[in-house]
Scaffold this motif. Structure first.
Motif, PDB file in Angstrom:
ATOM      1  N   LEU A  31     -27.036  -1.191 -43.691  1.00  0.00           N
ATOM      2  CA  LEU A  31     -25.857  -1.811 -44.299  1.00  0.00           C
ATOM      3  C   LEU A  31     -25.049  -2.577 -43.261  1.00  0.00           C
ATOM      4  O   LEU A  31     -24.608  -3.699 -43.512  1.00  0.00           O
ATOM      5  CB  LEU A  31     -24.988  -0.745 -44.973  1.00  0.00           C
ATOM      6  CG  LEU A  31     -25.534  -0.177 -46.275  1.00  0.00           C
ATOM      7  CD1 LEU A  31     -24.771   1.065 -46.678  1.00  0.00           C
ATOM      8  CD2 LEU A  31     -25.498  -1.229 -47.371  1.00  0.00           C
ATOM      9  N   GLU A  32     -24.870  -1.970 -42.115  1.00  0.00           N
ATOM     10  CA  GLU A  32     -24.109  -2.625 -41.054  1.00  0.00           C
ATOM     11  C   GLU A  32     -24.799  -3.900 -40.577  1.00  0.00           C
ATOM     12  O   GLU A  32     -24.133  -4.855 -40.178  1.00  0.00           O
ATOM     13  CB  GLU A  32     -23.892  -1.664 -39.886  1.00  0.00           C
ATOM     14  CG  GLU A  32     -22.944  -0.522 -40.227  1.00  0.00           C
ATOM     15  CD  GLU A  32     -22.832   0.539 -39.160  1.00  0.00           C
ATOM     16  OE1 GLU A  32     -21.840   1.283 -39.195  1.00  0.00           O
ATOM     17  OE2 GLU A  32     -23.736   0.643 -38.291  1.00  0.00           O
ATOM     18  N   ALA A  33     -26.127  -3.920 -40.625  1.00  0.00           N
ATOM     19  CA  ALA A  33     -26.894  -5.086 -40.173  1.00  0.00           C
ATOM     20  C   ALA A  33     -27.080  -6.126 -41.275  1.00  0.00           C
ATOM     21  O   ALA A  33     -27.671  -7.175 -41.042  1.00  0.00           O
ATOM     22  CB  ALA A  33     -28.264  -4.623 -39.657  1.00  0.00           C
ATOM     23  N   GLY A  34     -26.586  -5.824 -42.487  1.00  0.00           N
ATOM     24  CA  GLY A  34     -26.689  -6.783 -43.580  1.00  0.00           C
ATOM     25  C   GLY A  34     -28.081  -6.897 -44.177  1.00  0.00           C
ATOM     26  O   GLY A  34     -28.463  -7.957 -44.667  1.00  0.00           O
ATOM     27  N   LYS A  35     -28.836  -5.813 -44.158  1.00  0.00           N
ATOM     28  CA  LYS A  35     -30.179  -5.823 -44.740  1.00  0.00           C
ATOM     29  C   LYS A  35     -30.093  -6.008 -46.252  1.00  0.00           C
ATOM     30  O   LYS A  35     -29.067  -5.712 -46.878  1.00  0.00           O
ATOM     31  CB  LYS A  35     -30.917  -4.517 -44.419  1.00  0.00           C
ATOM     32  CG  LYS A  35     -31.148  -4.282 -42.939  1.00  0.00           C
ATOM     33  CD  LYS A  35     -32.108  -5.295 -42.378  1.00  0.00           C
ATOM     34  CE  LYS A  35     -32.367  -5.025 -40.900  1.00  0.00           C
ATOM     35  NZ  LYS A  35     -33.270  -5.945 -40.299  1.00  0.00           N
ATOM     36  N   PRO A  36     -31.167  -6.486 -46.875  1.00  0.00           N
ATOM     37  CA  PRO A  36     -31.167  -6.717 -48.327  1.00  0.00           C
ATOM     38  C   PRO A  36     -30.873  -5.433 -49.121  1.00  0.00           C
ATOM     39  O   PRO A  36     -31.335  -4.343 -48.773  1.00  0.00           O
ATOM     40  CB  PRO A  36     -32.583  -7.208 -48.620  1.00  0.00           C
ATOM     41  CG  PRO A  36     -33.076  -7.764 -47.318  1.00  0.00           C
ATOM     42  CD  PRO A  36     -32.432  -6.923 -46.258  1.00  0.00           C
ATOM     43  N   CYS A  37     -30.100  -5.599 -50.171  1.00  0.00           N
ATOM     44  CA  CYS A  37     -29.697  -4.470 -51.013  1.00  0.00           C
ATOM     45  C   CYS A  37     -30.896  -3.708 -51.575  1.00  0.00           C
ATOM     46  O   CYS A  37     -30.850  -2.477 -51.702  1.00  0.00           O
ATOM     47  CB  CYS A  37     -28.790  -4.941 -52.143  1.00  0.00           C
ATOM     48  SG  CYS A  37     -27.182  -5.514 -51.562  1.00  0.00           S
ATOM     49  N   LEU A  38     -31.948  -4.405 -51.931  1.00  0.00           N
ATOM     50  CA  LEU A  38     -33.134  -3.746 -52.471  1.00  0.00           C
ATOM     51  C   LEU A  38     -33.717  -2.774 -51.449  1.00  0.00           C
ATOM     52  O   LEU A  38     -34.071  -1.641 -51.792  1.00  0.00           O
ATOM     53  CB  LEU A  38     -34.184  -4.778 -52.890  1.00  0.00           C
ATOM     54  CG  LEU A  38     -35.465  -4.221 -53.510  1.00  0.00           C
ATOM     55  CD1 LEU A  38     -35.161  -3.403 -54.759  1.00  0.00           C
ATOM     56  CD2 LEU A  38     -36.415  -5.353 -53.836  1.00  0.00           C
ATOM     57  N   ASP A  39     -33.790  -3.187 -50.193  1.00  0.00           N
ATOM     58  CA  ASP A  39     -34.307  -2.309 -49.137  1.00  0.00           C
ATOM     59  C   ASP A  39     -33.404  -1.091 -48.943  1.00  0.00           C
ATOM     60  O   ASP A  39     -33.873   0.037 -48.784  1.00  0.00           O
ATOM     61  CB  ASP A  39     -34.444  -3.070 -47.817  1.00  0.00           C
ATOM     62  CG  ASP A  39     -35.480  -4.182 -47.878  1.00  0.00           C
ATOM     63  OD1 ASP A  39     -36.319  -4.177 -48.804  1.00  0.00           O
ATOM     64  OD2 ASP A  39     -35.438  -5.055 -46.989  1.00  0.00           O
ATOM     65  N   VAL A  40     -32.100  -1.333 -48.964  1.00  0.00           N
ATOM     66  CA  VAL A  40     -31.136  -0.243 -48.793  1.00  0.00           C
ATOM     67  C   VAL A  40     -31.247   0.739 -49.953  1.00  0.00           C
ATOM     68  O   VAL A  40     -31.283   1.961 -49.756  1.00  0.00           O
ATOM     69  CB  VAL A  40     -29.701  -0.789 -48.668  1.00  0.00           C
ATOM     70  CG1 VAL A  40     -28.686   0.352 -48.638  1.00  0.00           C
ATOM     71  CG2 VAL A  40     -29.563  -1.670 -47.428  1.00  0.00           C
ATOM     72  N   ALA A  41     -31.323   0.221 -51.165  1.00  0.00           N
ATOM     73  CA  ALA A  41     -31.429   1.075 -52.354  1.00  0.00           C
ATOM     74  C   ALA A  41     -32.692   1.928 -52.305  1.00  0.00           C
ATOM     75  O   ALA A  41     -32.675   3.108 -52.673  1.00  0.00           O
ATOM     76  CB  ALA A  41     -31.400   0.233 -53.622  1.00  0.00           C
ATOM     77  N   GLN A  42     -33.787   1.343 -51.847  1.00  0.00           N
ATOM     78  CA  GLN A  42     -35.045   2.081 -51.742  1.00  0.00           C
ATOM     79  C   GLN A  42     -34.898   3.235 -50.751  1.00  0.00           C
ATOM     80  O   GLN A  42     -35.347   4.356 -51.021  1.00  0.00           O
ATOM     81  CB  GLN A  42     -36.160   1.142 -51.297  1.00  0.00           C
ATOM     82  CG  GLN A  42     -37.515   1.813 -51.213  1.00  0.00           C
ATOM     83  CD  GLN A  42     -38.597   0.841 -50.767  1.00  0.00           C
ATOM     84  OE1 GLN A  42     -38.327  -0.174 -50.144  1.00  0.00           O
ATOM     85  NE2 GLN A  42     -39.831   1.162 -51.088  1.00  0.00           N
ATOM     86  N   GLN A  43     -34.261   2.987 -49.631  1.00  0.00           N
ATOM     87  CA  GLN A  43     -34.073   4.042 -48.641  1.00  0.00           C
ATOM     88  C   GLN A  43     -33.108   5.111 -49.142  1.00  0.00           C
ATOM     89  O   GLN A  43     -33.302   6.296 -48.889  1.00  0.00           O
ATOM     90  CB  GLN A  43     -33.582   3.444 -47.319  1.00  0.00           C
ATOM     91  CG  GLN A  43     -34.631   2.638 -46.602  1.00  0.00           C
ATOM     92  CD  GLN A  43     -35.899   3.444 -46.339  1.00  0.00           C
ATOM     93  OE1 GLN A  43     -35.843   4.556 -45.832  1.00  0.00           O
ATOM     94  NE2 GLN A  43     -37.043   2.892 -46.698  1.00  0.00           N
ATOM     95  N   LEU A  44     -32.075   4.697 -49.850  1.00  0.00           N
ATOM     96  CA  LEU A  44     -31.144   5.677 -50.429  1.00  0.00           C
ATOM     97  C   LEU A  44     -31.851   6.566 -51.442  1.00  0.00           C
ATOM     98  O   LEU A  44     -31.573   7.766 -51.524  1.00  0.00           O
ATOM     99  CB  LEU A  44     -29.962   4.970 -51.092  1.00  0.00           C
ATOM    100  CG  LEU A  44     -28.863   4.514 -50.155  1.00  0.00           C
ATOM    101  CD1 LEU A  44     -27.850   3.652 -50.904  1.00  0.00           C
ATOM    102  CD2 LEU A  44     -28.174   5.705 -49.512  1.00  0.00           C
ATOM    103  N   GLN A  45     -32.749   5.988 -52.221  1.00  0.00           N
ATOM    104  CA  GLN A  45     -33.525   6.781 -53.182  1.00  0.00           C
ATOM    105  C   GLN A  45     -34.349   7.831 -52.451  1.00  0.00           C
ATOM    106  O   GLN A  45     -34.436   8.982 -52.893  1.00  0.00           O
ATOM    107  CB  GLN A  45     -34.436   5.871 -54.019  1.00  0.00           C
ATOM    108  CG  GLN A  45     -35.359   6.611 -54.966  1.00  0.00           C
ATOM    109  CD  GLN A  45     -34.614   7.332 -56.075  1.00  0.00           C
ATOM    110  OE1 GLN A  45     -33.496   6.977 -56.433  1.00  0.00           O
ATOM    111  NE2 GLN A  45     -35.226   8.353 -56.625  1.00  0.00           N
ATOM    112  N   ALA A  46     -34.940   7.470 -51.328  1.00  0.00           N
ATOM    113  CA  ALA A  46     -35.741   8.417 -50.546  1.00  0.00           C
ATOM    114  C   ALA A  46     -34.869   9.543 -50.002  1.00  0.00           C
ATOM    115  O   ALA A  46     -35.261  10.715 -50.027  1.00  0.00           O
ATOM    116  CB  ALA A  46     -36.451   7.691 -49.409  1.00  0.00           C
TER     117      ALA A  46
END
Length: 86
Positions: A31-46
């Motif tokens: 999030l701090e690095a501005g990565k794509p929301c889809l990637d962040v959401a996938q990691q949060l799901q994990a």
């Protein structure tokens, strides 16, 4: 001071939660690095799944080892089954 309440499953749970903690820290960095929301959401799901599974193992262990053992095996199985919805 009372003895700690430790079960045989606790070391594996600790390891699992430490991995989840590392993944959560990575999500914050994403999030701090501005990565794509889809990637962040996938990691949060994990992370969410890892914590949920750890909770389930802990509850099942508690049911198997801490509750009154006078109940039937069927009663304990039903408690385990319903605990997945917690």
């Amino acid at each position: 001071m009372a003895d700690p309440h430790v079960h045989a499953t606790h070391p594996a749970l600790i390891a699992r939660l430490k991995r989840a903690d590392g993944h959560l820290r990575a999500v914050i960095e994403m999030l701090e690095a501005g990565k794509p929301c889809l990637d962040v959401a996938q990691q949060l799901q994990a992370v969410e799944k890892a914590v949920t599974n750890a909770k389930r193992v802990l509850i099942h262990d508690h049911i198997a080892h801490c509750l009154d053992t006078e109940g039937s095996d069927t009663d304990r199985a039903q408690l385990k089954a319903i605990s997945r919805y917690l």
